[in-house]
Scaffold this motif. Structure first.
Motif, short mmCIF file in Angstrom:
data_model
loop_
_atom_site.label_atom_id
_atom_site.label_comp_id
_atom_site.label_asym_id
_atom_site.label_seq_id
_atom_site.Cartn_x
_atom_site.Cartn_y
_atom_site.Cartn_z
N PRO A 54 62.89 50.53 48.47
CA PRO A 54 63.49 49.87 49.47
C PRO A 54 63.02 49.70 51.18
CG PRO A 54 65.51 50.07 48.63
CD PRO A 54 64.22 51.21 47.74
N ILE A 55 62.58 49.03 52.01
CA ILE A 55 62.64 49.15 53.16
C ILE A 55 64.15 49.03 53.98
CG2 ILE A 55 61.78 48.57 55.53
CD1 ILE A 55 59.54 47.38 53.59
N ASP A 56 64.18 50.21 53.94
CA ASP A 56 66.01 50.58 54.44
C ASP A 56 65.95 51.81 55.40
OD1 ASP A 56 68.67 49.67 53.80
OD2 ASP A 56 68.79 51.39 53.76
N ALA A 57 66.84 51.78 56.08
CA ALA A 57 66.71 52.56 56.24
C ALA A 57 68.12 54.02 56.32
CB ALA A 57 68.66 52.39 57.85
N ARG A 58 68.05 53.67 54.80
CA ARG A 58 68.16 54.63 54.17
C ARG A 58 67.17 55.31 53.01
NH1 ARG A 58 73.49 56.53 53.16
NH2 ARG A 58 75.27 55.27 54.20
N THR A 59 66.36 54.99 53.58
CA THR A 59 64.59 55.19 52.88
C THR A 59 64.02 55.98 53.98
OG1 THR A 59 63.80 53.18 52.45
CG2 THR A 59 65.24 53.66 50.68
N VAL A 60 63.58 54.66 54.60
CA VAL A 60 62.82 55.12 56.23
C VAL A 60 63.22 56.43 56.34
CG1 VAL A 60 61.73 54.23 57.87
CG2 VAL A 60 62.29 52.69 56.00
N LEU A 77 72.83 70.00 63.58
CA LEU A 77 72.63 69.13 61.48
C LEU A 77 74.29 68.29 62.11
CD1 LEU A 77 72.46 71.53 59.03
CD2 LEU A 77 71.20 69.97 59.98
N VAL A 78 75.15 69.05 62.87
CA VAL A 78 76.20 67.97 62.97
C VAL A 78 75.47 66.62 63.99
CG1 VAL A 78 78.18 66.99 64.30
CG2 VAL A 78 78.52 68.87 62.63
N LEU A 79 75.06 67.01 65.40
CA LEU A 79 74.13 66.21 65.82
C LEU A 79 73.40 65.06 65.50
CD1 LEU A 79 73.18 67.91 69.21
CD2 LEU A 79 75.37 66.36 69.16
N VAL A 80 72.58 65.21 64.60
CA VAL A 80 71.37 64.34 63.77
C VAL A 80 72.53 63.76 63.00
CG1 VAL A 80 70.20 64.60 61.97
CG2 VAL A 80 69.76 65.77 63.59
N GLY A 81 74.26 64.55 61.88
CA GLY A 81 74.21 63.61 61.25
C GLY A 81 75.05 62.72 61.57
N VAL A 82 75.67 62.66 63.32
CA VAL A 82 76.17 61.99 63.89
C VAL A 82 75.11 60.60 64.46
CG1 VAL A 82 77.43 61.02 66.21
CG2 VAL A 82 78.47 62.96 65.38
N ALA A 83 73.65 60.49 64.25
CA ALA A 83 73.27 59.60 64.97
C ALA A 83 72.69 59.34 63.68
CB ALA A 83 71.71 60.76 65.74
N LEU A 84 72.64 59.97 62.46
CA LEU A 84 72.12 59.24 61.23
C LEU A 84 73.38 58.43 60.92
CD1 LEU A 84 70.21 61.98 59.25
CD2 LEU A 84 69.56 60.12 59.87
N HIS A 85 74.68 58.60 61.19
CA HIS A 85 75.71 57.95 60.84
C HIS A 85 75.50 56.41 61.59
CE1 HIS A 85 79.72 57.20 60.22
NE2 HIS A 85 79.86 56.49 61.04
N PHE A 86 74.81 56.39 63.21
CA PHE A 86 75.32 55.43 63.98
C PHE A 86 73.65 54.86 63.71
CE2 PHE A 86 71.89 53.78 66.91
CZ PHE A 86 73.01 52.60 67.73
N ILE A 87 72.23 55.06 62.67
CA ILE A 87 72.23 54.50 62.32
C ILE A 87 71.63 53.78 61.16
CG2 ILE A 87 68.74 54.56 62.05
CD1 ILE A 87 68.94 57.07 63.50
N LEU A 88 72.47 54.71 59.95
CA LEU A 88 72.67 54.20 58.79
C LEU A 88 73.44 53.45 58.25
CD1 LEU A 88 71.41 57.51 57.13
CD2 LEU A 88 69.48 55.36 57.80
N ALA A 89 74.34 53.00 59.76
CA ALA A 89 75.61 51.90 59.33
C ALA A 89 75.07 50.77 59.10
CB ALA A 89 76.69 51.48 61.29
N PRO A 90 76.44 50.53 58.32
CA PRO A 90 75.92 48.69 57.72
C PRO A 90 75.13 47.87 58.39
CG PRO A 90 77.78 49.31 56.69
CD PRO A 90 77.04 51.09 57.72
N ASN A 91 74.17 46.64 58.68
CA ASN A 91 73.50 45.86 59.45
C ASN A 91 73.13 45.94 61.22
OD1 ASN A 91 74.94 43.89 57.85
ND2 ASN A 91 77.29 44.25 59.15
N ARG A 92 73.44 47.63 60.89
CA ARG A 92 72.44 47.94 62.52
C ARG A 92 70.71 47.47 61.32
NH1 ARG A 92 75.67 50.23 65.72
NH2 ARG A 92 76.15 51.48 64.27
N SER A 93 70.19 47.50 63.01
CA SER A 93 68.75 46.96 63.48
C SER A 93 67.67 48.06 62.11
CB SER A 93 68.20 46.69 64.71
OG SER A 93 67.45 46.51 64.45
N LEU A 94 66.82 47.34 61.93
CA LEU A 94 65.74 49.09 61.31
C LEU A 94 65.19 49.05 62.27
CD1 LEU A 94 65.54 49.54 58.87
CD2 LEU A 94 63.55 48.46 58.31
#
Lengths: 259, 245
Positions: free
Chosen positions: A117-123, A46-63
């Motif tokens: 909304p179409i957003d990393a936080r939803t997709v 889960l920590v690894l996933v969290g790190v990955a998601l932290h990267f993906i969900l960062a503001p302005n990160r490409s969808l």
């Protein structure tokens, strides 16, 4: 946020594992090693996933990163289906198609009609819900259709001999398999709120959201799961059945593995 | 010999699991368009395969099977299977009532017609409402025959249909087959039981090791048979003596 438990909080919650370990030792259940190992493994994963998601969900990160994540999830889920139903012919490509189609349908509705909304936080989390919740049912349907058509081959051939097409001859068995995979999901949907508070809602409330907002999200999630289970099971069920007949309506010879 | 046989096999080969042992090899024969033709042979001789290529549940790897002079490979397979009905070794009732079973063969079949078909199989119309899977083996097999008749076949394939039945049910099904054959539905019947062959056959095909070993009429079968076939048929005389004093 009021729900941030922090690393120290996480450490304290680990004490709960110690309780489980203590009980295991006291009652000589002999599960201390696996208990410890699973708890550690879950935390690391889960920590690894969290790190990955932290990267993906960062503001302005490409969808694009989110979609890449979703693609990986589909591949991983399909491989899991294949591992658990390996003797079912063609189950890997069928699972890939089924999960992709189910995502296209459900995300198409939810994002296309702007429910979310179409957003990393939803997709990313929605895709996880959709694929994760249809996984078990997909495995079940693939195995069941295969086993039904193999074990009831005399009945199936009697139907073919009456001039039924392969599709018609397989239909009763495919239908009952899809039903049996869907019914647990329907039962869960019925019991929700009364018997248990589902994950998405619990999470939102813990994170400080208004319970009514949490409920709205949860209801949408349940409907999504129902639709995705129905989509994946029917694609895999019909697809497996198709693989068990020739184009000229003969049953494919299946050999039972000596086990 | 008929001017036009029902089935004509021409150099038919059906491969088995291993290429070395085909299930049928170089089978050329004709099945007459009347009466009961019994296919006999030891187990593993390819009797069931011979039957299954007639309605294309199996397809030949070489050669041609003709029905009424037409190559069955060129016919619509679903229509072919309704013309060529088949009853299997084990009764295969479908879940539901006897009526449901008949309606799988003929969707929307009216009760009056269904009762008529049941009567041909010596079953009371009251059977229509009974769950097919709860009938006795003999009754189930007659329901399967009725179900097959519901497609109005031109010919019947019977694949050891009495092997799961007791003696009275066996004799009952044999009498039924005789009536249907006399009603002008020719029957191709597979049996491993030489006494049964003697009871019902108008014509006999002896299959040994995937090949046609002998063809003839039951009365003169043994006297005209080559020695290898006579060895196999040797059991026939003794079984007959034991079974029918």
């Amino acid at each position: 946020m009021n729900s941030d438990i922090g690393w120290s909080g996480l450490g304290i919650s680990a004490a709960l594992v110690a309780i489980a370990l203590g009980i295991s030792a006291w009652q000589r259940l002999g599960v201390e090693r696996t208990l410890l190992w699973s708890s550690l493994r879950a935390a690391v994963q889960l920590v690894l996933v969290g790190v990955a998601l932290h990267f993906i969900l960062a503001p302005n990160r490409s969808l694009g990163w989110s979609w890449l994540w979703v693609g990986g999830m589909v591949v991983f889920a399909s491989l899991t289906v294949w591992l658990r139903a390996r003797d079912v012919p063609g189950v890997l490509p069928l699972a890939l198609v089924a999960f992709s189609a189910s995502l296209a349908v459900t995300l198409g509705v939810l994002l296309g009609l702007q429910v979310f909304p179409i957003d990393a936080r939803t997709v990313v989390p929605l895709s996880g819900l959709i694929v994760g919740n249809s996984l078990a049912a997909t495995v079940l349907v693939g195995r069941r259709v295969y086993e039904e058509l193999r074990d009831k081959r005399p009945e199936v051939e009697a139907r073919l001999a009456l001039g039924q097409s392969a599709h018609d001859a397989a239909q009763p068995y495919v239908r009952s398999s899809i039903r049996s995979a869907l019914i647990p999901q329907i039962e869960t949907t019925k019991a929700v709120g009364i018997i248990f508070l589902p994950g998405a809602m619990t999470g939102l409330i813990l994170a400080g959201a208004d319970p009514l907002d949490a409920v709205r999200v949860q209801i949408a999630v349940m409907y999504v799961v129902l639709a995705s289970v129905a989509t994946t099971t029917s694609i895999v069920g019909l697809g497996v059945a198709r693989r068990l007949f020739t184009s000229d309506h003969r049953a494919v010879q299946l050999t039972r593995k000596a086990d | 010999m008929d001017p036009r046989p029902l089935f004509e096999f021409e150099a038919v080969r059906v491969d088995g699991r291993t290429a070395a042992a085909p299930r049928l090899d170089a089978v050329s024969l004709t099945v007459p368009a009347h009466g009961i033709t019994v296919v006999v042979g030891p187990s593993g001789a390819g009797k069931s395969t011979l039957l299954r290529v007639c309605n294309r549940l199996d397809v030949p790897d070489a050669g041609t099977v003709r029905l009424d002079g037409q190559d069955t490979a060129t016919l619509d397979v679903l229509a072919l299977r309704r013309r060529v009905g088949m009853v299997f070794q084990q009764p295969t009732p479908f879940p539901g009532t006897v009526r449901d079973n008949l309606q799988v063969a003929q969707p929307g079949l009216p009760d009056a017609e269904a009762a008529e078909i049941l009567a041909r199989c010596l079953l009371d119309p009251a059977f229509l409402d009974r769950p097919a899977t709860e009938l006795s083996g003999g009754e189930q097999q007659r329901v399967c025959l009725a179900r097959t008749l519901a497609t109005k076949p031109d010919v019947l394939l019977m694949d050891e249909p009495t092997s799961a039945l007791d003696q009275p049910a066996t004799l009952g099904l044999e009498r039924l087959a005789r009536r249907l054959a006399d009603d002008d539905i020719p029957i191709l019947w597979v049996s491993h039981d030489l006494a049964q062959m003697a009871r019902i056959a108008d014509h006999v095909i002896v299959l040994i090791g995937g090949r046609v070993a002998h063809v003839g009429e039951p009365a003169t079968l043994t006297s005209t048979a080559p020695p290898a076939v006579r060895d196999f048929l040797g059991g026939a005389a003794t079984a007959e003596e034991r079974g029918e004093p």
